[in-house]
Design a protein around this motif. Structure first.
Motif, short mmCIF file in Angstrom:
data_model
loop_
_atom_site.label_atom_id
_atom_site.label_comp_id
_atom_site.label_asym_id
_atom_site.label_seq_id
_atom_site.Cartn_x
_atom_site.Cartn_y
_atom_site.Cartn_z
N SER A 1 0.85 -1.20 0.00
CA SER A 1 0.00 0.00 0.00
C SER A 1 0.88 1.24 0.00
CB SER A 1 -0.91 -0.02 1.23
OG SER A 1 -0.14 0.23 2.38
N GLY B 1 -3.41 -1.15 -2.05
CA GLY B 1 -3.56 -0.29 -3.21
C GLY B 1 -2.72 -0.69 -4.42
N ALA C 1 -3.63 -3.21 -7.25
CA ALA C 1 -4.44 -2.80 -8.41
C ALA C 1 -3.56 -2.66 -9.65
CB ALA C 1 -5.12 -1.46 -8.12
N THR D 1 -7.55 -0.74 -3.45
CA THR D 1 -7.29 0.51 -2.73
C THR D 1 -8.28 0.62 -1.57
OG1 THR D 1 -8.56 1.54 -4.50
CG2 THR D 1 -6.20 1.86 -4.56
O1 KG4 Z 1 -4.08 0.75 0.27
P1 KG4 Z 1 -4.11 2.13 -0.28
O2 KG4 Z 1 -5.35 2.56 -1.03
O3 KG4 Z 1 -3.88 3.19 0.85
C1 KG4 Z 1 -2.99 2.96 1.91
O4 KG4 Z 1 -3.35 2.23 2.84
O5 KG4 Z 1 -1.86 3.49 1.77
O6 KG4 Z 1 -2.82 2.29 -1.22
C2 KG4 Z 1 -2.55 3.50 -1.86
C3 KG4 Z 1 -1.30 3.31 -2.73
C4 KG4 Z 1 -0.79 4.61 -3.33
O7 KG4 Z 1 0.60 4.68 -3.11
C5 KG4 Z 1 -1.10 4.47 -4.81
O8 KG4 Z 1 -0.20 5.14 -5.67
C6 KG4 Z 1 -1.03 2.97 -4.99
O9 KG4 Z 1 -1.61 2.44 -3.84
N1 KG4 Z 1 -1.75 2.50 -6.18
C7 KG4 Z 1 -1.15 1.95 -7.24
C8 KG4 Z 1 -2.16 1.68 -8.20
N2 KG4 Z 1 -3.37 2.09 -7.66
C9 KG4 Z 1 -3.09 2.57 -6.43
N3 KG4 Z 1 0.14 1.67 -7.47
C10 KG4 Z 1 0.46 1.12 -8.65
N4 KG4 Z 1 -0.44 0.85 -9.62
C11 KG4 Z 1 -1.76 1.11 -9.44
N5 KG4 Z 1 -2.64 0.82 -10.40
#
Ligand code: KG4
Ligand code: ZN
Length: 310
Positions: free
Chosen positions: A112, A247, A250, A278
């Motif tokens: 994440s 996240g 994804a 996410t």
């Molecule tokens: O789990 P999350 O929604 O929130 C936290 O708990 O941090 O994760 C967010 C992270 C962000 O750094 C975002 O850039 C990343 O997940 N993220 C991705 C993608 N979608 C979200 N990283 C790479 N590729 C994606 N498609």
């Protein structure tokens, strides 16, 4: 899952990252409309609700305080039991929302914006972190790279998008040699920074002309760092059931690469539906449901925790 409402906080794009104070203010503004919309979408009455689950941590304390206080108030007003949920466990338990569900024990790579962990999941709430990052999280590596490339926050989804049109072998970025099952991403960030600086000296339009190739190459390196450790962990713990969560799960490149590795290694893999990768309320609900089955409730004196282990 009757409803899963998410309020996107657009305010962070303006500042190129999450500003804690702005995040908690946005939570305050959003929480009542979001809960009302969720209850309305689910077509249930408040008196049909059996319990309230909320995120206790880990995370930004201000935002956690808003959620915890609201959950406490809602539970008190509606005479409902309260259930505390660990955010990182909830990411993993999102795999129990839809079929096919993993069977215990399985291995989960949880990636994440704030965490990068390899977790052995023995039961719903019996989890052991066997690897984690020494510095930046995988999501942070995506977001910081995006910032260097002049892309808006959050950078992960954008890098993913550009990477689809790029050549992953165009540029070689280093893979850190970290012992055991731990990760490090801060060196990669520095390497990218110097790489961009040096290339821009030769060609002022370097970024614009090579955005897809740079994104594909960086994403490829982040994915290989992650999956090489997953492969090592699966061997070490003799586990053939492998999941990803959080996240970064994804990311289309990570999803494809994991599937390819699984075919080779003969693993069963579990990749969450996009809406549960996410941050989302559904994952908190499924974790809450499994605690509800055990009648594992907390009292009104509960407080959020910025740092929280399993
Ligand atoms: O789990 P999350 O929604 O929130 C936290 O708990 O941090 O994760 C967010 C992270 C962000 O750094 C975002 O850039 C990343 O997940 N993220 C991705 C993608 N979608 C979200 N990283 C790479 N590729 C994606 N498609
Ligand atoms: Zn998260």
């Amino acid at each position: 899952m009757l409803s899963n409402v998410i309020a996107t906080q657009a305010v962070h794009q303006k500042y190129g990252g999450v500003v804690p104070e702005l995040a908690s203010r946005a939570h305050q503004q959003n929480i009542i409309p979001v809960v009302e919309e969720a209850i309305s979408n689910a077509k249930v009455n408040k008196n049909q609700i059996d319990a309230v689950a909320f995120t206790r941590g880990p995370g930004l304390l201000g935002s956690l305080l808003v959620g915890t206080s609201f959950a406490k108030g809602f539970a008190l007003a509606n005479k409902l039991p309260l259930i505390e949920v660990n955010h990182m466990q909830a990411h993993i338990l999102a795999h129990f929302i839809d079929d096919p569900k993993p069977t215990f024990p399985f291995l989960c790579l949880t990636v994440s914006g704030g965490h990068t962990q390899i977790v052995i999941v023995r039961d719903y709430f019996d989890m052991e972190i066997v690897g984690e990052t020494n510095d930046d999280a995988a999501g942070e590596a995506f977001d910081k790279t995006a910032k260097i490339l002049g892309l808006p926050y959050p950078g992960g989804p954008l890098i993913d998008k550009y990477a689809k049109e790029g050549n992953k072998d165009a540029f070689a970025f280093p893979e850190p040699q970290i012992p055991g099952l731990n990760f490090s991403f801060s060196g990669l960030k520095t390497a990218i920074m110097y790489f961009v600086r040096d290339r821009q000296k030769e060609n002022a339009n370097f970024l614009e002309e090579n955005m897809a190739d740079i994104c594909a190459s960086v994403q490829h390196r982040i994915i290989t760092i992650l999956l090489n450790k997953v492969k090592k962990a699966a061997k070490q713990y003799n586990i053939q059931d492998v999941a990803i969560a959080g996240g970064v799960s994804a990311n289309s490149g990570l999803r494809t690469a994991l599937q390819a590795m699984a075919d080779k290694q003969q693993w069963r893999v579990f990749i969450p539906a996009f809406q549960y990768c996410t941050d989302n309320a559904g994952m908190i609900a499924i974790a809450g449901y499994h605690k509800y089955l055990k009648q594992d409730f907390v009292g009104q004196d509960i407080a959020p925790l910025a740092r929280m282990s399993f």
